[in-house]
Scaffold this active site. Sequence first.
Site, PDB file in Angstrom:
ATOM      1  CG  ASP A 157      -1.196   1.283  14.991  1.00 51.71           C
ATOM      2  OD1 ASP A 157      -2.084   2.574  15.373  1.00 51.71           O
ATOM      3  OD2 ASP A 157      -0.407   1.108  13.838  1.00 51.71           O
ATOM      4  CB  THR A 190      -0.847  -0.063   1.242  1.00 50.49           C
ATOM      5  OG1 THR A 190      -1.705  -1.256   1.228  1.00 50.49           O
ATOM      6  CG2 THR A 190      -1.593   1.399   1.008  1.00 50.49           C
ATOM      7  CE  LYS A 202       0.281   4.722  14.297  1.00 48.58           C
ATOM      8  NZ  LYS A 202      -1.249   4.570  13.635  1.00 48.58           N
ATOM      9  CB  VAL A 233      15.424  17.931  -4.606  1.00 48.36           C
ATOM     10  CG1 VAL A 233      16.846  16.998  -4.606  1.00 48.36           C
ATOM     11  CG2 VAL A 233      14.174  17.066  -3.701  1.00 48.36           C
ATOM     12  N   GLY A 281       0.723   8.565  10.033  1.00 52.30           N
ATOM     13  CA  GLY A 281       0.848   8.639   8.614  1.00 52.30           C
ATOM     14  C   GLY A 281       1.004  10.126   7.936  1.00 52.30           C
ATOM     15  CE  LYS A 295       1.998   0.875  13.732  1.00 51.41           C
ATOM     16  NZ  LYS A 295       1.998   0.819  12.448  1.00 51.41           N
ATOM     17  CB  ILE A 337      -0.644  13.784  11.065  1.00 50.61           C
ATOM     18  CG1 ILE A 337      -1.894  13.449  10.564  1.00 50.61           C
ATOM     19  CG2 ILE A 337      -0.691  15.403  11.762  1.00 50.61           C
ATOM     20  CD1 ILE A 337      -2.724  12.901  11.907  1.00 50.61           C
TER      21      ILE A 337
END
Lengths: 430, 430
Positions: free
Chosen positions: B203, B15, B207, B35, B136, B107, B138
């Site tokens: 999860d 994904t 984090k 860049v 993700g 993570k 943010i």
Amino acid sequence: MRKDSIKIGLLGLGTVGTGVVKVLKENGENIQKKVGVPVTIEKVLVRDINKKRKVELLPGKLTTNVDDILEDPTIDIVVEVMGGENPALSYIIKALHKGKQVVTANKELIAKHGKEIFEAADCTTSDILFEASVCGGIPIVRPLKRCLAGNKIESIMGIVNGTTNYILTKMTKEGAEFKDVLREAQEKGYAEADPSADIDGHDAIRKIVILASIAFNTRVSLDQVYFEGIRKIEQVDIQYAKELGYTVKLLAIARDDNNEIEVRVHPAFIPNTHPLAAVSDVYNAVFVKGNAVGETMFYGKGAGELPTASAVVGDIIDAARNLVHENKGRISCTCFENKKVKSPEEIVSKYYVRIQVLDQPGVLASLAAAFGNNQVSLKSVIQTRARGEKAEVVVITHDIKEKNILKSIQDLKNLAVVDEVSNVIRVEDI
Amino acid sequence: MRKDSIKIGLLGLGTVGTGVVKVLKENGENIQKKVGVPVTIEKVLVRDINKKRKVELLPGKLTTNVDDILEDPTIDIVVEVMGGENPALSYIIKALHKGKQVVTANKELIAKHGKEIFEAADCTTSDILFEASVCGGIPIVRPLKRCLAGNKIESIMGIVNGTTNYILTKMTKEGAEFKDVLREAQEKGYAEADPSADIDGHDAIRKIVILASIAFNTRVSLDQVYFEGIRKIEQVDIQYAKELGYTVKLLAIARDDNNEIEVRVHPAFIPNTHPLAAVSDVYNAVFVKGNAVGETMFYGKGAGELPTASAVVGDIIDAARNLVHENKGRISCTCFENKKVKSPEEIVSKYYVRIQVLDQPGVLASLAAAFGNNQVSLKSVIQTRARGEKAEVVVITHDIKEKNILKSIQDLKNLAVVDEVSNVIRVEDI
């Protein structure tokens, strides 16, 4: 040669300067561990050496001669927190030409003189950092420039001025009128004695111009953009907004519409369900939409001694780390595009229009015709508050260009049945 | 020698990997301007070369041999988006020892093996960037490490898992029970077939351990911290929360209590007026409090193909800029402190306790005594829903250590009048 300390020259010791001194003192040990060497204030430029200060500095630190800072080769970072255009601009330019790092909180300078400042920085490959110039402590400049650099930014919507947000929140929560809340805000220190910079949108438009330039990689200048403040907002408008499911906010908007940029500040109805509607009092928030990240929001205190100092010191640490690692000026100006900035009259919005009319048959037909003749179609019409011979009509239009609304307003004013067009506020169905 | 291109070796094409390919393709021109040189994917490590892919890559780009990437001296940045602990960990370590920049979304690796990874990065002064490992798209890792670096961070409170937030939002808005909403979430793809990593808090704790380590400059390990998921939340708890002015969220908390660190994940009642209470569905938000900035919040989509890719590509651009300017590995590990991590039983909270009791005189006195004997004082007591001989009692305690509540619960269970202690949920009056 590896640096064993970082010395700062601070220009200004007002609210933000005082905050910077406090933060560097309070968190100095932690900051030193992050940078790797001590970070200290070497000199502070003030207007009056004898003025009583909220912070204590060692004797000999204060000076009224800016060259004690700009001409001192041991000073590494010049931190400009004096505000205003001149002499701040000339000081920053000179500091950059001298190869010093520069950190500033000055939105006026960045919004109006960004090109000149960045060119000066490029001359000596120095850093010019300005997180504090937009929304105080809230991280937004660095996230836009770095974290979200993989995105094409589609839009930015912000509540970026604490004074006006405080006033509108109070009007909404307490049913008060603008003048009364403004007076209270001034008494509490949330609004200046001369509040026009905040109330009339000058502060907000400078901030969104800076954000738009970063987001769309195109230098946007103040003379290209429309802005309007909150002076005309009445309690009755806030009530209508509530009835229709909206909240009134002073909104700063920047959008990329197929490579044409819109930038504007004005009051707006926003849906109660939108996260920005819940941003209250002196808090600010910036809602960013990118083509990869989707929607993201940054929220916090957009002004104040310590919040603004937080942003300045974050930049000081960045500039200091760059010096310690002998690498500065890496991310220069990113205004490499030349996108067209839409003229305000071409911008499409929905509108709320509140009109005082004679209470007689055929009035609505006349109003509808005045709109229809200018290609404005109406989403909803409310007629309320008939008092004797007069009535109040509120319409919400569908999307239409500003020039069409302006013509409609003109035509309405010419109608015999129209007593007054009381207010026109954009509706942002975000 | 000045680089004229930046080449990426992508580990994984699931994904997130697919998202990274899409973003680099869609925004490639803009990224190149930022860049200074083209940024291209040279090779992609996959398990099955013949598997049908959502993105098209030039022939020859796919490989099943990781050394085609790790041993290729022309590859500058290794992007690890394969997930899991092994072999991802050994690949990252090898890449860093080879002097390659590393960007990861993993993570698990950063939470469990941060020390080893950072030491490998230091060996060759390479960058290890991991914005995508927390929430993700943010921006939160970089703001904590840089924008807010001038602060002593006091606390972090987050809704950091989209699956559980979606489920709790649905339960709150629709009055549904956990099992039904979980099944619906799985059908819609918001929860995995085996949902335990999300539902049981694994999860989220990874984090917050990462964020806490950055915020408090102290490496926090998973075995030091308490976490609990949402399996025990019933609709009746959500109803009581509403009545009492709260919303139920799975909260990830990190706090510095006088240089002692608390880190935990568990369901919590939070006041309806708090900005976090309005964070709904799959959205995440992290609320940070610093001693200069005050309160600030970062909000957005915490997962998903494109949002996570946004964070990965933001890091790729950072790593690329560092290479182009011949300066990498500037900001290494910032875990230079060694603050004590509180054991969970020492952590102070308020608690909501829902109890099934016999409906008879003297019951409340017995309950109060069971709490009182353990120094737990009660803020409020609600007795409701007497059905025949049974009744339901809900208490909210004042602040108390977890060990005291655990003893109280044990004592309650031993009371003859207590049928069942149905649920215990912490109350965070933030």
